[in-house]
Design a protein around this motif. Structure first.
Motif, PDB file in Angstrom:
ATOM      1  N   VAL A 170      -2.270   5.649  -9.334  1.00 30.91           N
ATOM      2  CA  VAL A 170      -2.097   5.370 -10.772  1.00 30.91           C
ATOM      3  C   VAL A 170      -0.652   4.980 -11.054  1.00 30.91           C
ATOM      4  O   VAL A 170      -0.382   4.012 -11.782  1.00 30.91           O
ATOM      5  N   GLY A 171       0.286   5.719 -10.488  1.00 32.43           N
ATOM      6  CA  GLY A 171       1.700   5.402 -10.683  1.00 32.43           C
ATOM      7  C   GLY A 171       2.048   4.017 -10.173  1.00 32.43           C
ATOM      8  O   GLY A 171       2.783   3.265 -10.834  1.00 32.43           O
ATOM      9  N   GLY A 172       1.530   3.667  -9.007  1.00 29.05           N
ATOM     10  CA  GLY A 172       1.788   2.342  -8.458  1.00 29.05           C
ATOM     11  C   GLY A 172       1.257   1.239  -9.354  1.00 29.05           C
ATOM     12  O   GLY A 172       1.916   0.212  -9.564  1.00 29.05           O
ATOM     13  N   ILE A 173       0.068   1.465  -9.911  1.00 27.09           N
ATOM     14  CA  ILE A 173      -0.526   0.467 -10.817  1.00 27.09           C
ATOM     15  C   ILE A 173       0.288   0.364 -12.102  1.00 27.09           C
ATOM     16  O   ILE A 173       0.569  -0.735 -12.582  1.00 27.09           O
ATOM     17  N   VAL A 174       0.674   1.501 -12.662  1.00 22.27           N
ATOM     18  CA  VAL A 174       1.453   1.496 -13.901  1.00 22.27           C
ATOM     19  C   VAL A 174       2.790   0.797 -13.684  1.00 22.27           C
ATOM     20  O   VAL A 174       3.192  -0.065 -14.479  1.00 22.27           O
ATOM     21  N   PHE A 175       3.487   1.158 -12.609  1.00 25.91           N
ATOM     22  CA  PHE A 175       4.788   0.544 -12.353  1.00 25.91           C
ATOM     23  C   PHE A 175       4.664  -0.959 -12.121  1.00 25.91           C
ATOM     24  O   PHE A 175       5.453  -1.739 -12.636  1.00 25.91           O
ATOM     25  N   ARG A 176       3.653  -1.346 -11.337  1.00 31.22           N
ATOM     26  CA  ARG A 176       3.516  -2.747 -10.973  1.00 31.22           C
ATOM     27  C   ARG A 176       2.982  -3.598 -12.125  1.00 31.22           C
ATOM     28  O   ARG A 176       3.535  -4.643 -12.442  1.00 31.22           O
ATOM     29  N   ALA A 177       1.887  -3.144 -12.748  1.00 30.20           N
ATOM     30  CA  ALA A 177       1.209  -3.973 -13.744  1.00 30.20           C
ATOM     31  C   ALA A 177       1.856  -3.883 -15.127  1.00 30.20           C
ATOM     32  O   ALA A 177       2.000  -4.900 -15.807  1.00 30.20           O
ATOM     33  N   LEU A 178       2.220  -2.690 -15.529  1.00 28.48           N
ATOM     34  CA  LEU A 178       2.733  -2.525 -16.896  1.00 28.48           C
ATOM     35  C   LEU A 178       4.243  -2.677 -17.003  1.00 28.48           C
ATOM     36  O   LEU A 178       4.751  -3.235 -17.975  1.00 28.48           O
ATOM     37  N   LEU A 179       4.951  -2.178 -16.007  1.00 29.99           N
ATOM     38  CA  LEU A 179       6.411  -2.193 -16.090  1.00 29.99           C
ATOM     39  C   LEU A 179       7.047  -3.303 -15.259  1.00 29.99           C
ATOM     40  O   LEU A 179       8.243  -3.549 -15.377  1.00 29.99           O
ATOM     41  N   GLY A 180       6.254  -3.937 -14.405  1.00 29.10           N
ATOM     42  CA  GLY A 180       6.770  -5.015 -13.569  1.00 29.10           C
ATOM     43  C   GLY A 180       7.729  -4.554 -12.487  1.00 29.10           C
ATOM     44  O   GLY A 180       8.546  -5.333 -12.007  1.00 29.10           O
ATOM     45  N   ILE A 181       7.655  -3.297 -12.108  1.00 31.30           N
ATOM     46  CA  ILE A 181       8.549  -2.735 -11.092  1.00 31.30           C
ATOM     47  C   ILE A 181       7.765  -2.565  -9.795  1.00 31.30           C
ATOM     48  O   ILE A 181       6.703  -1.945  -9.779  1.00 31.30           O
ATOM     49  N   GLN A 182       8.285  -3.126  -8.720  1.00 36.54           N
ATOM     50  CA  GLN A 182       7.645  -2.990  -7.418  1.00 36.54           C
ATOM     51  C   GLN A 182       8.082  -1.671  -6.784  1.00 36.54           C
ATOM     52  O   GLN A 182       9.283  -1.385  -6.699  1.00 36.54           O
ATOM     53  N   VAL A 183       7.126  -0.844  -6.359  1.00 37.97           N
ATOM     54  CA  VAL A 183       7.425   0.433  -5.716  1.00 37.97           C
ATOM     55  C   VAL A 183       7.210   0.246  -4.213  1.00 37.97           C
ATOM     56  O   VAL A 183       6.084   0.210  -3.743  1.00 37.97           O
ATOM     57  N   PHE A 184       8.294   0.111  -3.480  1.00 39.94           N
ATOM     58  CA  PHE A 184       8.209  -0.115  -2.043  1.00 39.94           C
ATOM     59  C   PHE A 184       7.947   1.196  -1.304  1.00 39.94           C
ATOM     60  O   PHE A 184       8.513   2.228  -1.618  1.00 39.94           O
ATOM     61  N   GLY A 185       7.074   1.121  -0.322  1.00 43.19           N
ATOM     62  CA  GLY A 185       6.793   2.265   0.526  1.00 43.19           C
ATOM     63  C   GLY A 185       5.684   3.168   0.033  1.00 43.19           C
ATOM     64  O   GLY A 185       5.235   4.058   0.755  1.00 43.19           O
ATOM     65  N   LEU A 186       5.223   2.959  -1.188  1.00 43.83           N
ATOM     66  CA  LEU A 186       4.176   3.823  -1.729  1.00 43.83           C
ATOM     67  C   LEU A 186       2.887   3.703  -0.919  1.00 43.83           C
ATOM     68  O   LEU A 186       2.220   4.707  -0.657  1.00 43.83           O
ATOM     69  N   GLU A 187       2.585   2.491  -0.479  1.00 48.21           N
ATOM     70  CA  GLU A 187       1.354   2.278   0.285  1.00 48.21           C
ATOM     71  C   GLU A 187       1.353   3.042   1.603  1.00 48.21           C
ATOM     72  O   GLU A 187       0.343   3.598   2.016  1.00 48.21           O
ATOM     73  N   GLU A 188       2.502   3.097   2.259  1.00 45.90           N
ATOM     74  CA  GLU A 188       2.537   3.809   3.539  1.00 45.90           C
ATOM     75  C   GLU A 188       2.413   5.322   3.339  1.00 45.90           C
ATOM     76  O   GLU A 188       1.794   6.006   4.156  1.00 45.90           O
ATOM     77  N   LEU A 189       2.951   5.845   2.247  1.00 43.11           N
ATOM     78  CA  LEU A 189       2.781   7.276   1.953  1.00 43.11           C
ATOM     79  C   LEU A 189       1.328   7.590   1.606  1.00 43.11           C
ATOM     80  O   LEU A 189       0.779   8.599   2.057  1.00 43.11           O
ATOM     81  N   VAL A 190       0.712   6.714   0.820  1.00 44.22           N
ATOM     82  CA  VAL A 190      -0.689   6.917   0.453  1.00 44.22           C
ATOM     83  C   VAL A 190      -1.574   6.811   1.681  1.00 44.22           C
ATOM     84  O   VAL A 190      -2.520   7.598   1.847  1.00 44.22           O
ATOM     85  N   LEU A 191      -1.290   5.867   2.566  1.00 41.98           N
ATOM     86  CA  LEU A 191      -2.083   5.715   3.782  1.00 41.98           C
ATOM     87  C   LEU A 191      -2.017   6.968   4.652  1.00 41.98           C
ATOM     88  O   LEU A 191      -3.045   7.452   5.137  1.00 41.98           O
ATOM     89  N   MET A 192      -0.822   7.498   4.831  1.00 42.92           N
ATOM     90  CA  MET A 192      -0.693   8.716   5.648  1.00 42.92           C
ATOM     91  C   MET A 192      -1.385   9.903   4.985  1.00 42.92           C
ATOM     92  O   MET A 192      -2.065  10.685   5.651  1.00 42.92           O
ATOM     93  N   ALA A 193      -1.217  10.015   3.678  1.00 42.00           N
ATOM     94  CA  ALA A 193      -1.881  11.105   2.961  1.00 42.00           C
ATOM     95  C   ALA A 193      -3.394  10.950   3.033  1.00 42.00           C
ATOM     96  O   ALA A 193      -4.118  11.940   3.192  1.00 42.00           O
ATOM     97  N   ALA A 194      -3.877   9.719   2.941  1.00 44.02           N
ATOM     98  CA  ALA A 194      -5.325   9.485   3.010  1.00 44.02           C
ATOM     99  C   ALA A 194      -5.873   9.828   4.392  1.00 44.02           C
ATOM    100  O   ALA A 194      -6.980  10.380   4.506  1.00 44.02           O
TER     101      ALA A 194
END
Length: 168
Positions: free
Chosen positions: A35-59
């Motif tokens: 949700v945070g990644g979507i909010v930052f990317r879509a609504l605020l236009g801020i790219q969050v680098f590295g979030l995908e790799e943390l989510v992948l490991m957690a998943a």
């Protein structure tokens, strides 16, 4: 013998409690991160680098620990179609024993394969691109889950064999 069984039961319950907490924390982390990644990317236009790799490991850890819990509770998917065709309790017990025996053999292979993957990842020293987290951190989740699967399937196999001998 009863003391050993009691000790194993206490260790199992403590391990299950730790796994339940870990699964809950990981589930919340993944949900809020997505949700945070979507909010930052879509609504605020801020790219969050590295979030995908943390989510992948957690998943990976979430999925593997969830599989271990399913094995512990014997609530994983199964195709018990013999119960639909027959009311013979002995046939049900025999088929359950065969299925558990096959699961035991497969669990040994899973431990071997996951150890090979973990040791290969450890030797290669690969890391994630953004945070530099070693890849074997997520690969060890497969090893942990397969060892737990092996232990729970071994427990179920002993239970099924003893049930057959009690009835005989």
């Amino acid at each position: 013998m009863k003391a050993i069984i009691e000790l194993c039961s206490r260790i199992d319950n403590a391990l299950a409690a730790v796994i339940n907490v870990a699964v809950t924390v990981l589930g919340f982390f993944i949900a809020f991160s997505m949700v945070g990644g979507i909010v930052f990317r879509a609504l605020l236009g801020i790219q969050v680098f590295g979030l995908e790799e943390l989510v992948l490991m957690a998943a990976m850890w979430l999925y593997m620990l969830g599989a271990a819990l399913a094995s512990r509770e014997r609530s994983h998917l199964s195709a018990d179609f013999f119960q639909a065709f027959s009311d013979n309790e002995v046939l049900h017990d025999v088929m359950r024993l065969i299925a558990t025996g096959l699961s035991l053999v497969m669990a040994v292979f899973f431990v071997n394969w996951s150890y090979s993957l973990f040791s290969w990842g450890f030797e290669k020293g690969q890391v994630t691109p953004v945070f530099g987290i070693p890849q074997y951190f997520s690969q060890v989740s497969l090893l942990v889950a397969s060892v737990l699967l092996l232990l729970y399937v071994l427990r179920d196999f002993v239970h099924d064999v003893s049930k057959m001998f009690r009835k005989a």
